[in-house]
Design a protein around this motif. Structure first.
Motif, PDB file in Angstrom:
ATOM      1  N   LEU A  13       1.484   5.014   1.196  1.00 11.76           N
ATOM      2  CA  LEU A  13       0.572   6.197   1.751  1.00 11.76           C
ATOM      3  C   LEU A  13      -0.308   6.405   0.759  1.00 11.76           C
ATOM      4  CD1 LEU A  13      -0.372   8.393   3.716  1.00 11.76           C
ATOM      5  CD2 LEU A  13       1.471  10.054   2.559  1.00 11.76           C
ATOM      6  N   LEU A  14      -1.701   6.018   0.965  1.00  6.18           N
ATOM      7  CA  LEU A  14      -2.698   6.368   0.084  1.00  6.18           C
ATOM      8  C   LEU A  14      -3.669   7.341   0.542  1.00  6.18           C
ATOM      9  CD1 LEU A  14      -4.577   3.169  -1.619  1.00  6.18           C
ATOM     10  CD2 LEU A  14      -5.667   5.265  -1.038  1.00  6.18           C
ATOM     11  N   LEU A  15      -4.131   8.300  -0.333  1.00  7.42           N
ATOM     12  CA  LEU A  15      -4.826   9.472   0.080  1.00  7.42           C
ATOM     13  C   LEU A  15      -6.100   9.363  -0.285  1.00  7.42           C
ATOM     14  CD1 LEU A  15      -2.513  12.452  -1.042  1.00  7.42           C
ATOM     15  CD2 LEU A  15      -2.536  10.995   0.985  1.00  7.42           C
ATOM     16  N   GLY A  16      -7.396   9.465   0.466  1.00  7.28           N
ATOM     17  CA  GLY A  16      -8.717   9.196   0.099  1.00  7.28           C
ATOM     18  C   GLY A  16      -9.592   8.323   1.064  1.00  7.28           C
ATOM     19  N   ASN A  17     -10.765   8.314   0.981  1.00  4.68           N
ATOM     20  CA  ASN A  17     -11.491   7.709   2.124  1.00  4.68           C
ATOM     21  C   ASN A  17     -12.887   6.947   1.598  1.00  4.68           C
ATOM     22  OD1 ASN A  17     -13.046   9.989   1.436  1.00  4.68           O
ATOM     23  ND2 ASN A  17     -13.663  10.470   3.473  1.00  4.68           N
ATOM     24  N   GLY A  18     -12.888   6.872   0.218  1.00  6.89           N
ATOM     25  CA  GLY A  18     -13.941   6.456  -0.400  1.00  6.89           C
ATOM     26  C   GLY A  18     -14.042   4.813  -0.967  1.00  6.89           C
ATOM     27  N   GLY A  19     -14.818   4.531  -1.582  1.00  2.20           N
ATOM     28  CA  GLY A  19     -14.985   2.979  -2.008  1.00  2.20           C
ATOM     29  C   GLY A  19     -13.811   2.592  -3.080  1.00  2.20           C
ATOM     30  N   ARG A  20     -13.342   3.721  -3.578  1.00  2.00           N
ATOM     31  CA  ARG A  20     -12.236   3.522  -4.567  1.00  2.00           C
ATOM     32  C   ARG A  20     -10.910   3.085  -3.698  1.00  2.00           C
ATOM     33  NH1 ARG A  20     -11.991   8.759  -7.411  1.00  2.00           N
ATOM     34  NH2 ARG A  20     -11.713   9.540  -5.241  1.00  2.00           N
ATOM     35  N   GLU A  21     -10.832   4.080  -2.557  1.00  2.00           N
ATOM     36  CA  GLU A  21      -9.641   3.781  -1.653  1.00  2.00           C
ATOM     37  C   GLU A  21      -9.565   2.423  -1.098  1.00  2.00           C
ATOM     38  OE1 GLU A  21      -9.752   7.662  -3.392  1.00  2.00           O
ATOM     39  OE2 GLU A  21     -11.411   6.819  -1.983  1.00  2.00           O
ATOM     40  N   HIS A  22     -10.527   2.049  -0.808  1.00  2.00           N
ATOM     41  CA  HIS A  22     -10.861   0.665   0.048  1.00  2.00           C
ATOM     42  C   HIS A  22     -10.585  -0.329  -1.148  1.00  2.00           C
ATOM     43  CE1 HIS A  22     -13.334  -2.277   2.574  1.00  2.00           C
ATOM     44  NE2 HIS A  22     -12.058  -2.566   2.531  1.00  2.00           N
ATOM     45  N   ALA A  23     -11.118  -0.232  -2.202  1.00  2.00           N
ATOM     46  CA  ALA A  23     -10.585  -1.273  -3.207  1.00  2.00           C
ATOM     47  C   ALA A  23      -9.304  -1.377  -3.511  1.00  2.00           C
ATOM     48  CB  ALA A  23     -11.421  -1.030  -4.643  1.00  2.00           C
ATOM     49  N   LEU A  24      -8.628  -0.217  -3.758  1.00  2.00           N
ATOM     50  CA  LEU A  24      -7.094  -0.057  -3.815  1.00  2.00           C
ATOM     51  C   LEU A  24      -6.282  -0.762  -2.848  1.00  2.00           C
ATOM     52  CD1 LEU A  24      -6.825   3.171  -5.640  1.00  2.00           C
ATOM     53  CD2 LEU A  24      -6.585   1.263  -6.599  1.00  2.00           C
ATOM     54  N   THR A  25      -6.720  -0.345  -1.563  1.00  2.00           N
ATOM     55  CA  THR A  25      -6.094  -0.909  -0.228  1.00  2.00           C
ATOM     56  C   THR A  25      -6.170  -2.366  -0.309  1.00  2.00           C
ATOM     57  OG1 THR A  25      -6.684   1.098   0.808  1.00  2.00           O
ATOM     58  CG2 THR A  25      -6.033  -0.673   2.088  1.00  2.00           C
ATOM     59  N   TRP A  26      -7.502  -2.918  -0.685  1.00  2.00           N
ATOM     60  CA  TRP A  26      -7.519  -4.630  -0.443  1.00  2.00           C
ATOM     61  C   TRP A  26      -6.942  -5.105  -1.652  1.00  2.00           C
ATOM     62  CZ3 TRP A  26      -9.619  -7.285  -4.826  1.00  2.00           C
ATOM     63  CH2 TRP A  26     -10.055  -8.633  -4.449  1.00  2.00           C
ATOM     64  N   ARG A  27      -6.687  -4.720  -2.796  1.00  2.00           N
ATOM     65  CA  ARG A  27      -5.897  -5.029  -3.754  1.00  2.00           C
ATOM     66  C   ARG A  27      -4.375  -5.045  -3.400  1.00  2.00           C
ATOM     67  NH1 ARG A  27      -6.003  -9.095  -7.804  1.00  2.00           N
ATOM     68  NH2 ARG A  27      -3.864  -9.356  -8.257  1.00  2.00           N
ATOM     69  N   LEU A  28      -3.893  -3.976  -2.989  1.00  2.00           N
ATOM     70  CA  LEU A  28      -2.536  -3.644  -2.486  1.00  2.00           C
ATOM     71  C   LEU A  28      -2.050  -4.637  -1.420  1.00  2.00           C
ATOM     72  CD1 LEU A  28      -2.427   0.215  -3.224  1.00  2.00           C
ATOM     73  CD2 LEU A  28      -1.080  -1.385  -4.460  1.00  2.00           C
ATOM     74  N   ALA A  29      -2.843  -4.684  -0.335  1.00  2.00           N
ATOM     75  CA  ALA A  29      -2.726  -5.444   0.598  1.00  2.00           C
ATOM     76  C   ALA A  29      -2.209  -6.989   0.371  1.00  2.00           C
ATOM     77  CB  ALA A  29      -3.769  -5.330   1.721  1.00  2.00           C
ATOM     78  N   GLN A  30      -2.761  -7.553  -0.773  1.00  2.00           N
ATOM     79  CA  GLN A  30      -2.360  -8.889  -1.273  1.00  2.00           C
ATOM     80  C   GLN A  30      -1.011  -8.953  -1.594  1.00  2.00           C
ATOM     81  OE1 GLN A  30      -5.476 -10.257  -3.906  1.00  2.00           O
ATOM     82  NE2 GLN A  30      -6.990  -8.997  -2.963  1.00  2.00           N
ATOM     83  N   SER A  31      -0.271  -7.823  -1.982  1.00  2.00           N
ATOM     84  CA  SER A  31       1.244  -7.787  -2.465  1.00  2.00           C
ATOM     85  C   SER A  31       2.056  -8.326  -1.606  1.00  2.00           C
ATOM     86  CB  SER A  31       1.686  -6.409  -3.001  1.00  2.00           C
ATOM     87  OG  SER A  31       3.065  -6.384  -3.219  1.00  2.00           O
ATOM     88  N   PRO A  32       3.016  -9.343  -1.812  1.00  2.00           N
ATOM     89  CA  PRO A  32       3.900  -9.870  -0.997  1.00  2.00           C
ATOM     90  C   PRO A  32       5.121  -8.688  -0.568  1.00  2.00           C
ATOM     91  CG  PRO A  32       4.130 -10.860  -3.004  1.00  2.00           C
ATOM     92  CD  PRO A  32       2.851 -10.183  -3.005  1.00  2.00           C
ATOM     93  N   GLN A  33       5.251  -7.828  -1.773  1.00  2.00           N
ATOM     94  CA  GLN A  33       6.050  -6.652  -1.403  1.00  2.00           C
ATOM     95  C   GLN A  33       5.750  -5.671  -0.644  1.00  2.00           C
ATOM     96  OE1 GLN A  33       8.798  -5.604  -4.641  1.00  2.00           O
ATOM     97  NE2 GLN A  33       7.316  -6.709  -6.104  1.00  2.00           N
ATOM     98  N   VAL A  34       4.560  -5.677  -0.149  1.00  2.00           N
ATOM     99  CA  VAL A  34       4.050  -4.409   0.511  1.00  2.00           C
ATOM    100  C   VAL A  34       4.188  -4.674   1.989  1.00  2.00           C
ATOM    101  CG1 VAL A  34       1.890  -3.410   1.428  1.00  2.00           C
ATOM    102  CG2 VAL A  34       2.622  -3.607  -0.976  1.00  2.00           C
ATOM    103  N   ASP A  35       4.714  -3.717   2.730  1.00  2.00           N
ATOM    104  CA  ASP A  35       5.086  -4.030   4.263  1.00  2.00           C
ATOM    105  C   ASP A  35       4.000  -3.323   5.067  1.00  2.00           C
ATOM    106  OD1 ASP A  35       6.924  -4.350   6.617  1.00  2.00           O
ATOM    107  OD2 ASP A  35       6.765  -2.186   6.665  1.00  2.00           O
ATOM    108  N   HIS A  36       3.640  -2.165   4.637  1.00  2.00           N
ATOM    109  CA  HIS A  36       2.526  -1.558   5.287  1.00  2.00           C
ATOM    110  C   HIS A  36       1.715  -0.784   4.314  1.00  2.00           C
ATOM    111  CE1 HIS A  36       0.278  -1.206   9.176  1.00  2.00           C
ATOM    112  NE2 HIS A  36       0.107  -0.093   8.773  1.00  2.00           N
TER     113      HIS A  36
END
Length: 778
Positions: A6-29
């Motif tokens: 669960l990631l809190l926020g709505n800016g460019g920072r949060e998009h960048a973190l989401t983009w990188r976290l989504a590349q993790s094979p351990q991340v389900d959602h």
């Protein structure tokens, strides 16, 4: 292990973190609350635009129901408001600090006080409440430097005023306190010294114990090119910043980052510590702390992480206090972010402008900041709209890719800067100077001029004491010696310097420096003729060095020798800021027939002791340790002399015995002498005795001075350890034939040192300490 985030926020920072976290094979959602149009496009990601990031109970309820295993707050406000504790209570790890730790950003007054307590370099400052307007105005009028006004609380990144005059500063203070320009955030204001130099940002991961810094970044706050116009949240950034050299980064780690994490052990800092630094002439100093990822720095840094870094695993490891088990490796090269903003930002601007994004190079990622989908179209929804981020083998390549992508992005009123990274680009074209390396020739010249009058005051026969040449000249013939032998000695002040630096008293250690060398000359019967000093530092502070040299000149005056030269070495990187080192070199002369020790020292000769002025210059590593465990500080009133502070009392300079004792040498009344320095009685007296002889010292023949009683009591130092460490009140030992004792005592009367019969030479080698248990008596 499957990670649900669960990631809190709505800016460019949060998009960048989401983009990188989504590349993790351990991340389900990944769930982003509320997210933006960019996070919505990422794989394994869902926006929660129906739950505000400030509604902690609903977020916790959602997290529990959806098996969230890691929470990552993006902006600072939820952290300052204590979001971490809400999830911790239900057992969900948070990559972010507790509410107490978040005060490092939530209260500038708190963070500045923290820096002072932990000796972290920062600007001079004072804090004032809104009820102290008059006192704050008086402070602004009294300081001899330009100031910056900072609202202590959170002010959406806009709570800083940089006035150019004192009048502007006073008006700015009234705007904050009276007109309430920053609302409640301005109830308390930090007035700090305006610092100059390049700024850098260091974003560092921490689990409360381990800290892992990411590459240094430089952002661009002003809206206009050339750093003109009003401040913004950031119009671009690049990393790594070339100005952050390995040496600077090493100092930042040792002087600021690690001490910060260590200092927060009572409320361990978990998450991302974002620290702003000003690279001043005195070294890197902390501007402020932030307790979350920076924006737009984060966008650039995400592209610098090596492909094998599993960011989700890193964040979880930090949240579980095991960051040292996670791998954080980086790619070589450079990343650049250029922000596209709405026309009018940071003032009023229109929203809802249609955005079109064409083809962009493969090494460019367009992160969304203020965007949303409206009727299926991507439109602007904020001041900063997109963060166009590019990676390249070097800065020029990354910039070219970013601006190439910008050409293929369109929306009405698109505003951006075309000079991102201009500091690095301009610096690469300029030649380096000695001053840029941290050495100031001008400061050296200023010091020479400042100390010339002090040096001239040490003039004596044989020396004209004019400094500034390549070497000092001394005319030995002018002294009148018939068959002279030269005697030389060199010494320092030891860790007494640490005490002097810590308490900020610099005019006494110069006397110590001279005393340690000239007293060593004296014990061989020599008259000190001239002295030279060495002063080494990281950055030459002329006022401090002048105080030190004033002490050296005073020591030379007391010893009757000339200060004929010295060396001042400014060596960036060799010393910590504010520290310095001293060494001294003395030369004296003695008639050949008066050289000491004489060869007629015999059992039965009397040992006289001349009183010391205090601890002198040896044993200060133990002194400092005793003070540390005693419950006292250097600022405490001195227990044996409450009119002065303890630090000043301990700095009492070493006594110089020349004027009182040298006439006895010339009269041929002394057989030998011993300077009681490091090693105390047991190590120093044997140095003057024939190998087949020893002595006894009766500790009951003089009273142990209060400073030594303090050290013995609070350090629980055994008497024999005292005897081999400190002078214990006797700074110089004289060996006198029995028939000469009375005449010697008479000639010593009226001098600065008291004299005691403390023992005799014996036929047994070594030093027998008698009656040392009397030192245990209060």
């Amino acid at each position: 292990m499957s990670i649900r985030i669960l990631l809190l926020g709505n800016g460019g920072r949060e998009h960048a973190l989401t983009w990188r976290l989504a590349q993790s094979p351990q991340v389900d959602h990944i769930y982003v609350a509320p997210g933006n149009a960019g996070t919505k496009l990422e794989p394994k990601t869902t926006n929660l635009d129906d739950i505000p990031s400030t509604d902690f109970p609903r977020l916790v309820e959602f997290a529990v129901k959806n098996d969230i295993t890691l929470v990552i707050p993006g902006p600072e406000q939820p952290l300052v408001d204590g979001v971490e504790s809400h999830f911790r209570k239900v057992g969900i790890p948070v990559f972010g600090p507790s509410q107490k730790a978040a005060r490092m950003e939530g209260s500038k007054a708190f963070s500045k006080d923290f820096m002072v307590r932990h000796n972290i370099p920062t600007a001079r400052f004072r804090t004032f409440q809104s009820s102290q307007l008059d006192e704050a105005i008086d402070h602004i009028k009294s300081v001899d430097y330009s100031v910056v006004l900072k609202a202590s609380g959170l002010a959406a990144g806009k709570g800083v005023l940089i006035p150019e005059t004192k009048e502007e500063a006073i008006e700015g203070l009234k705007e904050i306190f009276v007109a309430r320009a920053f609302g409640d955030a301005g109830d308390e204001v930090v007035i700090e010294e305006f610092m100059t130099g390049p700024e850098i940002s260091i974003l560092a991961l921490s689990d409360g114990y381990t800290i892992v810094p990411l590459p240094a970044a430089q952002d661009h706050k002003r809206i206009g090119e050339g750093d003109k116009g009003p401040n913004t949240g950031g119009m671009g950034a690049y990393a790594p910043a070339p100005v952050a050299t390995p040496e600077i980064l090493d100092r930042i780690m040792k002087e600021s980052l690690q001490p910060t994490i260590d200092g927060m052990r009572r409320f361990p800092f978990v998450g991302l510590l974002f620290t702003g630094f000003m690279l001043t002439e005195d070294g890197p100093k902390v501007l402020e702390y932030n307790v979350r990822f920076g924006d737009p720095e984060t966008e650039a840094l995400m592209l610098l992480l090596d492909s094998k870094v599993d960011l989700a695993n890193v964040f979880l490891a930090a949240a579980e206090h095991r960051l040292d088990s996670a791998e954080v490796s980086l790619k070589s090269g450079t990343a650049v972010t250029v922000v596209l903003a709405s026309q009018g930002y940071p003032g009023n601007y229109e929203k809802g402008k249609k955005i079109t994004i064409g083809e962009v190079p493969s090494d460019v990622v367009v992160f969304h900041a203020g965007t949303k989908l409206s009727n299926g179209e991507l439109v602007t929804a904020g001041g900063r709209v997109l963060a166009v981020t590019a990676y390249g083998a070097d800065l020029q390549q990354a910039l070219a890719a970013a601006y190439s992508a910008i050409d293929n992005i369109a929306f009405d009123g698109k505003t951006f800067r075309r000079d991102i990274a201009h500091r690095a680009l301009n610096a690469s074209k300029e030649g380096l100077t000695y001053a840029q390396a941290g050495v100031s020739v001008d400061a050296g010249n200023a010091l020479v001029e400042a100390i010339k009058p002090l040096v001239r005051a040490t003039k004596r026969s044989g020396a004209d004491v004019e400094i500034g040449g390549f070497g000092g000249v001394f005319d030995l013939k002018a002294t009148g010696y018939k068959d002279p032998v030269l005697v030389s000695g060199t010494d320092g002040v030891g860790t007494k310097l640490r005490l002097a630096v810590d308490v900020g008293i610099h005019d006494t250690v110069g006397i110590d420096l001279v005393a340690m060398s000239v007293n060593d000359l004296l014990v061989q019967g020599a008259e000190p003729l001239y002295f030279l000093d060495y002063y080494g530092c990281s950055k030459l502070e002329v006022d401090v060095a002048t105080q030190v040299v004033s002490g050296i000149a005073e020591g030379c005056r007391q010893a009757g020798c000339a200060l004929i030269g010295g060396e001042t070495a400014e060596m960036p990187g060799m010393y910590l800021p504010g520290d310095y080192d001293l060494a001294g070199f003395a030369v004296g002369a003695v008639e050949r027939n008066l050289i000491l020790p004489r060869n007629d020292i015999a059992a039965g000769d009397v040992i006289l002791g001349l009183s010391s002025s205090g601890v002198h210059s040896n044993g200060f590593s133990l002194v400092r340790k005793v003070v540390q465990v005693s419950g006292f500080t250097y600022e405490s009133p001195c227990p044996w002399n409450p009119e002065v502070k303890l630090g000043r009392a301990l700095l009492e300079p070493t006594r110089i015995y020349i004027s009182q004792v040298l006439p006895l040498v010339h009269a041929g009344l002394l057989k030998g002498m011993s300077h009681i320095t490091g090693g105390g009685f047991t190590e120093n007296i044997p140095r003057v005795l024939p190998k087949n002889l020893g002595c006894y010292v009766d500790a009951s023949t003089w009273s142990l001075p209060p400073v030594f009683r303090f050290l013995r009591k609070h350090g629980r130092v055994e008497p024999l350890e005292m005897a081999r460490t400190f002078n214990n009140g006797i700074g110089l030992v004289l060996i006198v034939g029995p028939n000469d004792v009375e005449e010697v005592l008479k000639k010593l009367e009226g001098g600065p040192s008291s004299v005691y019969k403390i023992g005799e030479v014996t036929s047994t080698p070594g030093v027998e300490m008698r009656n040392v248990l009397t030192w245990l008596e209060d």
